[in-house]
Write a protein that holds these residues in place. Sequence first.
Motif: not given
Length: 339
Positions: A39-59
């Motif tokens: 219960a570390d309350g960061d799933t949303g933040t972690n998914l967001y930051l991970t997908v952000r890395s993917a999105s910016r790499a191929v933009a």
Amino acid sequence: MQTKIAANAQALKRWLGKAEEVLGNHSDRLNAINIFPVADGDTGTNLYLTVRSASRAVAEMATSDVGELLAEAGRAAMEEARGNSGTLFSVFLAALAEPLHGTARLTGPLLAAALERAEIRCWSALSEPVAGTMLSAIEAATRAANTADAAQNGDDSNHGLAQTLNAAVQAVLEAVVATETQLDLLTEAHVVDAGAVGFLLVLDTLRASALGEELQPELLEGLHGYGVQDPHIHLDHRAEGMEVMCTINLSPLDAATLRLQLDELGESVILSAVTEVPDGYRWRVHVHVQDPEAALAAIRQFGEPAHLSVTALSAAAPDQEPAPETAADGACGALSADG
């Protein structure tokens, strides 16, 4: 009304960009119901930051090969994956690319094959995979895609892709609802799994981007714990220990040895190959431990890790959580449960 389908590399760029926005808008509610595996309350933040890395790499990537595009997105996501959920999704993304190399557009049968490959990689990446999580959502999507008419009949038409994506999203929604009864922690808290909900949001964004349609806010209606009026449930559960993440070059034998050692030291062990290198592969490593120094010593016996992070698993209050760098609501605002 559905616009012309163009499920090509540009559509997949749009998918990752929209997924970044959607997860940014939903990070607070996903964090609020994050109580498994800790219960570390960061799933949303972690998914967001991970997908952000993917999105910016191929933009700005210039390619018509959807496999090549997703492979680069997966590589970038894996290198900078955050948390249990982000690491697992980066494995999903990298594996999704494998059957798609050399293709210029997504079809129903190709999607079914890609999801099947991703499911296998995700389940095998974890030392102790658990049902009732994002894994169950991925499994449901794979099953639906592979039993759809398009996969059964080899239908590579746009209509076949639409049917496949719609069936996969519906199956994932059913899997998300079922997570509440699959894990005792979720049953007691009366919530669904945060990682599974995050995967539902990302898959519906793929559906919308590939088919030229709108997102479906009604998917979130009735999900226990997800209403904006609900409290941050993770604060009622105490998380202890540390999360260690890094990237390191390992031979297959060394990777197997490290996995065994980390299994003895902690929990939530994930090891997945990122790219091939001389004498082995570059691996993403994730583990929850009480003694991070022991985990680091085990890792460093095989070389010096990169992208190393050691963070406490203790939950923070909502106003103490790092706010994601969300983009403007734009097209994904309609899906936000947070207004």
